[in-house]
Motif scaffolding. Structure first.
Motif, mmCIF file in Angstrom:
data_model
loop_
_atom_site.group_PDB
_atom_site.id
_atom_site.type_symbol
_atom_site.label_atom_id
_atom_site.label_comp_id
_atom_site.label_asym_id
_atom_site.label_seq_id
_atom_site.Cartn_x
_atom_site.Cartn_y
_atom_site.Cartn_z
ATOM 1 N N ALA A 112 0.659 -1.614 -0.035
ATOM 2 C CA ALA A 112 0.251 0.075 0.091
ATOM 3 C C ALA A 112 0.611 1.398 0.200
ATOM 4 C CB ALA A 112 -0.905 -0.296 1.673
ATOM 5 N N VAL A 113 2.027 1.515 0.914
ATOM 6 C CA VAL A 113 2.837 2.186 0.707
ATOM 7 C C VAL A 113 3.739 3.056 -0.811
ATOM 8 C CG1 VAL A 113 4.722 3.446 1.837
ATOM 9 C CG2 VAL A 113 2.933 1.553 3.761
ATOM 10 N N GLU A 114 4.233 1.678 -1.071
ATOM 11 C CA GLU A 114 4.877 1.568 -2.391
ATOM 12 C C GLU A 114 3.453 2.082 -3.451
ATOM 13 O OE1 GLU A 114 7.924 -0.894 -5.073
ATOM 14 O OE2 GLU A 114 6.796 -1.167 -3.869
ATOM 15 N N ARG A 115 2.320 1.752 -3.430
ATOM 16 C CA ARG A 115 1.273 2.238 -4.287
ATOM 17 C C ARG A 115 0.988 4.059 -4.272
ATOM 18 N NH1 ARG A 115 0.205 0.588 -8.904
ATOM 19 N NH2 ARG A 115 -1.321 -1.211 -9.444
ATOM 20 N N GLY A 116 1.691 4.491 -3.045
ATOM 21 C CA GLY A 116 0.956 5.840 -2.520
ATOM 22 C C GLY A 116 0.563 6.024 -1.529
ATOM 23 N N TYR A 117 -0.432 5.205 -0.527
ATOM 24 C CA TYR A 117 -1.590 5.240 0.565
ATOM 25 C C TYR A 117 0.264 5.243 1.805
ATOM 26 C CZ TYR A 117 -4.759 4.345 -3.164
ATOM 27 O OH TYR A 117 -5.481 4.089 -4.164
ATOM 28 N N ALA A 118 0.727 6.607 1.872
ATOM 29 C CA ALA A 118 1.718 6.029 3.255
ATOM 30 C C ALA A 118 0.869 7.082 4.194
ATOM 31 C CB ALA A 118 3.709 6.756 2.698
ATOM 32 N N SER A 119 0.562 6.902 5.240
ATOM 33 C CA SER A 119 -0.447 8.164 6.218
ATOM 34 C C SER A 119 0.471 7.658 7.262
ATOM 35 C CB SER A 119 -1.470 7.451 5.665
ATOM 36 O OG SER A 119 -2.177 7.464 4.842
#
Length: 218
Positions: A112-119
């Motif tokens: 998810a983070v690699e896909r751009g969903y870093a929160s």
């Protein structure tokens, strides 16, 4: 008819039109959010104790905050790597279900983070993902909660862990599968296709989670 009377008539007609069409406009907005978020809409209503207006406001805010969030590309090699790692976790589940669940939670979070969903928090990450993956993101929630339970040292039923892992697979496949914004990558590598969890390079199915049907991804 005098100018004043004409202005009053036009204003009255405008007010009547607003009364007639406003409910349908509101319903269209509500219906649009309900269709877009599906189960996330019901979850939001439940979280707000049945207050639909509060739930709609929350979902509208998600779209406003995360609707234009840029999604990062995955290379074909990265897709194959993630798919192979997920397949390996399915094999590990038979002998070490709790470990497999925790590793699947970590792997899905990494993807998810690699896909751009870093929160900053897991909940914010779920909210961001729900804008594009509303019908599958709850599977990740279930997996994350189950992983936390296994870390707590308590005894967890194997069937519950299996269900959590299976429920998260749909989101995993959506994230690892090529998306419209990745068309450039597919053109550059037309022969490279990601190996999904139900298939290995040799055409053999990897070890499966007991009771799971590993049919082709839709």
């Amino acid at each position: 008819m005098s100018t004043v009377a004409l202005i009053i008539l036009v204003a009255a007609l405008g007010a009547m039109a607003a009364l007639v069409f406003a409910p349908s406009v509101r319903q269209s907005g509500r219906g649009g959010l309900m269709n877009r978020f599906g189960p996330e809409y019901d979850r939001a209503v439940s979280r707000h104790n049945g207050d639909e207006k509060a739930a709609l406001w929350e979902l509208s805010e998600r779209v406003r905050h995360y609707g234009n969030l840029p999604v990062q590309r995955l290379s074909p090699e990265a897709r194959e790597s993630y798919a192979a790692r997920w397949a390996g976790l399915q094999e590990q589940f038979v002998d070490a279900p709790a470990h497999a669940v925790r590793e699947a939670d970590r792997l899905l979070g990494e993807l998810a983070v690699e896909r751009g969903y870093a929160s900053a928090s897991h909940e914010e990450q779920m909210d961001a993902m729900s804008v594009r993956h509303a019908y599958t993101v709850d599977g990740y929630r279930r997996l994350h909660l189950m992983a936390a339970q296994t870390r707590g040292g308590g005894e967890v039923e194997t069937e519950r862990m299996r269900e959590a892992l299976v429920s998260a697979r749909s989101l995993f496949e959506e994230l690892v599968r090529a998306q419209p914004q990745d068309r450039g990558l597919r053109r550059r590598h037309p022969s490279r296709r990601p190996v999904l969890p139900q298939q290995s390079r040799g055409g053999q199915r990897p070890g499966r989670i007991p009771g799971q049907r590993l049919g082709p991804a839709r």
